[in-house]
Write a protein that holds these residues in place. Structure first.
Motif, PDB file in Angstrom:
ATOM      1  N   PHE A  51       0.718  -1.084   0.151  1.00 53.64           N
ATOM      2  CA  PHE A  51       0.005   0.050   0.047  1.00 53.64           C
ATOM      3  C   PHE A  51       0.680   1.293   0.072  1.00 53.64           C
ATOM      4  N   THR A  52       1.936   1.104   0.862  1.00 55.46           N
ATOM      5  CA  THR A  52       2.909   2.537   0.953  1.00 55.46           C
ATOM      6  C   THR A  52       3.604   2.661  -0.528  1.00 55.46           C
ATOM      7  N   ALA A  53       3.885   1.447  -1.080  1.00 61.96           N
ATOM      8  CA  ALA A  53       4.863   1.557  -2.431  1.00 61.96           C
ATOM      9  C   ALA A  53       3.872   2.287  -3.422  1.00 61.96           C
ATOM     10  N   LYS A  54       2.539   2.221  -3.415  1.00 60.18           N
ATOM     11  CA  LYS A  54       1.769   2.884  -4.406  1.00 60.18           C
ATOM     12  C   LYS A  54       1.875   4.283  -4.220  1.00 60.18           C
ATOM     13  N   ARG A  55       2.030   4.685  -2.984  1.00 56.24           N
ATOM     14  CA  ARG A  55       1.913   5.990  -2.644  1.00 56.24           C
ATOM     15  C   ARG A  55       3.085   6.822  -2.515  1.00 56.24           C
ATOM     16  N   VAL A  56       4.330   6.327  -2.521  1.00 57.09           N
ATOM     17  CA  VAL A  56       5.511   7.001  -2.525  1.00 57.09           C
ATOM     18  C   VAL A  56       6.212   6.860  -3.820  1.00 57.09           C
ATOM     19  N   ASP A  57       7.333   7.639  -3.904  1.00 53.44           N
ATOM     20  CA  ASP A  57       8.165   7.549  -5.190  1.00 53.44           C
ATOM     21  C   ASP A  57       8.791   6.184  -5.286  1.00 53.44           C
ATOM     22  N   VAL A  58       9.249   6.020  -6.620  1.00 54.29           N
ATOM     23  CA  VAL A  58      10.000   4.499  -6.726  1.00 54.29           C
ATOM     24  C   VAL A  58      11.124   4.636  -6.285  1.00 54.29           C
ATOM     25  N   GLY A  59      11.590   3.794  -5.361  1.00 56.81           N
ATOM     26  CA  GLY A  59      13.019   3.552  -4.791  1.00 56.81           C
ATOM     27  C   GLY A  59      13.859   3.040  -5.497  1.00 56.81           C
ATOM     28  N   ALA A  60      15.290   3.265  -5.177  1.00 55.82           N
ATOM     29  CA  ALA A  60      16.385   2.375  -5.724  1.00 55.82           C
ATOM     30  C   ALA A  60      16.107   0.855  -5.874  1.00 55.82           C
ATOM     31  N   GLN A  61      15.615   0.147  -4.598  1.00 51.18           N
ATOM     32  CA  GLN A  61      15.515  -1.096  -4.525  1.00 51.18           C
ATOM     33  C   GLN A  61      14.435  -1.609  -5.551  1.00 51.18           C
ATOM     34  N   ASP A  62      13.472  -0.786  -6.144  1.00 57.33           N
ATOM     35  CA  ASP A  62      12.518  -1.188  -6.991  1.00 57.33           C
ATOM     36  C   ASP A  62      13.131  -1.028  -8.501  1.00 57.33           C
ATOM     37  N   ASN A  63      14.205  -0.586  -8.723  1.00 56.27           N
ATOM     38  CA  ASN A  63      14.828  -0.427  -9.902  1.00 56.27           C
ATOM     39  C   ASN A  63      15.846  -1.445 -10.353  1.00 56.27           C
ATOM     40  N   LYS A  64      15.864  -2.200 -11.252  1.00 55.44           N
ATOM     41  CA  LYS A  64      16.604  -3.059 -11.651  1.00 55.44           C
ATOM     42  C   LYS A  64      18.024  -2.675 -12.210  1.00 55.44           C
ATOM     43  N   GLU A  65      17.910  -1.493 -12.680  1.00 53.65           N
ATOM     44  CA  GLU A  65      19.044  -0.723 -13.141  1.00 53.65           C
ATOM     45  C   GLU A  65      19.782   0.136 -12.298  1.00 53.65           C
ATOM     46  N   ALA A  66      19.530   0.033 -10.795  1.00 54.29           N
ATOM     47  CA  ALA A  66      20.034   1.000  -9.947  1.00 54.29           C
ATOM     48  C   ALA A  66      21.233   0.465  -9.693  1.00 54.29           C
ATOM     49  N   ASP A  67      22.300   1.324  -9.005  1.00 50.51           N
ATOM     50  CA  ASP A  67      23.588   1.133  -8.192  1.00 50.51           C
ATOM     51  C   ASP A  67      23.321   1.157  -6.738  1.00 50.51           C
ATOM     52  N   VAL A  68      24.237   0.790  -5.984  1.00 46.52           N
ATOM     53  CA  VAL A  68      24.013   0.930  -4.553  1.00 46.52           C
ATOM     54  C   VAL A  68      24.199   2.284  -4.061  1.00 46.52           C
ATOM     55  N   ALA A  69      24.741   3.078  -4.960  1.00 42.26           N
ATOM     56  CA  ALA A  69      24.998   4.643  -4.553  1.00 42.26           C
ATOM     57  C   ALA A  69      23.536   5.445  -4.872  1.00 42.26           C
ATOM     58  N   ASP A  70      22.898   4.862  -5.723  1.00 38.32           N
ATOM     59  CA  ASP A  70      21.462   5.521  -5.955  1.00 38.32           C
ATOM     60  C   ASP A  70      20.651   5.710  -4.652  1.00 38.32           C
ATOM     61  N   ASP A  71      20.860   4.663  -3.646  1.00 33.94           N
ATOM     62  CA  ASP A  71      20.012   4.632  -2.534  1.00 33.94           C
ATOM     63  C   ASP A  71      20.543   5.255  -1.267  1.00 33.94           C
ATOM     64  N   ALA A  72      21.646   6.099  -1.587  1.00 33.81           N
ATOM     65  CA  ALA A  72      22.416   6.802  -0.503  1.00 33.81           C
ATOM     66  C   ALA A  72      21.806   8.136  -0.351  1.00 33.81           C
ATOM     67  N   GLY A  73      22.079   8.709   1.005  1.00 41.17           N
ATOM     68  CA  GLY A  73      21.471  10.012   1.280  1.00 41.17           C
ATOM     69  C   GLY A  73      20.697  10.115   2.365  1.00 41.17           C
ATOM     70  N   GLU A  74      19.852  11.232   2.595  1.00 44.55           N
ATOM     71  CA  GLU A  74      19.135  11.393   3.778  1.00 44.55           C
ATOM     72  C   GLU A  74      17.798  10.325   3.790  1.00 44.55           C
ATOM     73  N   LEU A  75      17.641   9.625   5.120  1.00 41.41           N
ATOM     74  CA  LEU A  75      16.586   8.754   4.940  1.00 41.41           C
ATOM     75  C   LEU A  75      15.287   9.390   5.643  1.00 41.41           C
ATOM     76  N   GLY A  76      15.497  10.490   6.287  1.00 40.61           N
ATOM     77  CA  GLY A  76      14.528  11.204   7.163  1.00 40.61           C
ATOM     78  C   GLY A  76      14.916  11.770   8.337  1.00 40.61           C
ATOM     79  N   PHE A  77      14.213  12.360   9.252  1.00 38.60           N
ATOM     80  CA  PHE A  77      14.570  12.915  10.348  1.00 38.60           C
ATOM     81  C   PHE A  77      14.369  12.074  11.595  1.00 38.60           C
ATOM     82  N   PHE A  78      15.252  11.979  12.442  1.00 43.02           N
ATOM     83  CA  PHE A  78      15.440  11.038  13.750  1.00 43.02           C
ATOM     84  C   PHE A  78      15.782  11.948  14.880  1.00 43.02           C
ATOM     85  N   SER A  79      15.011  11.952  15.829  1.00 46.32           N
ATOM     86  CA  SER A  79      15.332  12.887  16.855  1.00 46.32           C
ATOM     87  C   SER A  79      16.943  12.498  17.645  1.00 46.32           C
ATOM     88  N   PRO A  80      17.680  13.353  17.680  1.00 43.24           N
ATOM     89  CA  PRO A  80      19.038  13.216  18.189  1.00 43.24           C
ATOM     90  C   PRO A  80      19.017  12.787  19.526  1.00 43.24           C
TER      91      PRO A  80
END
Length: 132
Positions: A51-80
């Motif tokens: 259900f969530t996959a239909k509502r969010v953008d396609v991630g690198a894990q769903d792209n067969k042509e993606a590299d590992v570096a495509d999934d790098a970056g900020e994942l969200g805000f976590f309280s320090p």
């Protein structure tokens, strides 16, 4: 997320088949119940991910042509830093201990749980983090 949702759905089909076979073969109620509960949990997770996959953008894990570096970056805000999980943990431990020892212990755990939930929800609406 789409592939994880499909994996959990297939896992739930497998667990359901094993629960039926185990229940008919062993006639043991505790293990059969545990397997049916595992089936329910697996299908809930699979449905949520699908259900969530239909509502969010396609991630690198769903792209067969993606590299590992495509999934790098900020994942969200976590309280320090936050003390609220400590209050929730102590309150939850006392609540579960109250089931084993005596229901009177819930009178002590309920305020700790309520303080922890209230503090966690409104953590960024007071003090130095308050927006004007």
């Amino acid at each position: 997320m789409k592939i994880q949702g499909k994996m959990f759905m297939w896992l739930s089909v497998f667990i359901l088949a094993m629960a039926i076979v185990y229940g008919l073969w062993s006639k043991e109620p505790a293990g059969t119940t545990a397997l049916f509960l595992a089936f329910g949990l697996s299908i809930m997770i699979g449905f949520y991910l699908g259900f969530t996959a239909k509502r969010v953008d396609v991630g690198a894990q769903d792209n067969k042509e993606a590299d590992v570096a495509d999934d790098a970056g900020e994942l969200g805000f976590f309280s320090p830093h936050s003390w609220q999980p400590l209050s929730l943990g102590i309150g939850g431990a006392l609540a579960f201990l109250g089931v084993a020892v005596g229901w009177w212990l819930l009178y002590f755990s309920a305020p700790l749980i309520l303080i922890g939930v209230w503090g966690w929800v409104f953590e960024y609406y007071r003090g130095e983090n308050r927006t004007q």
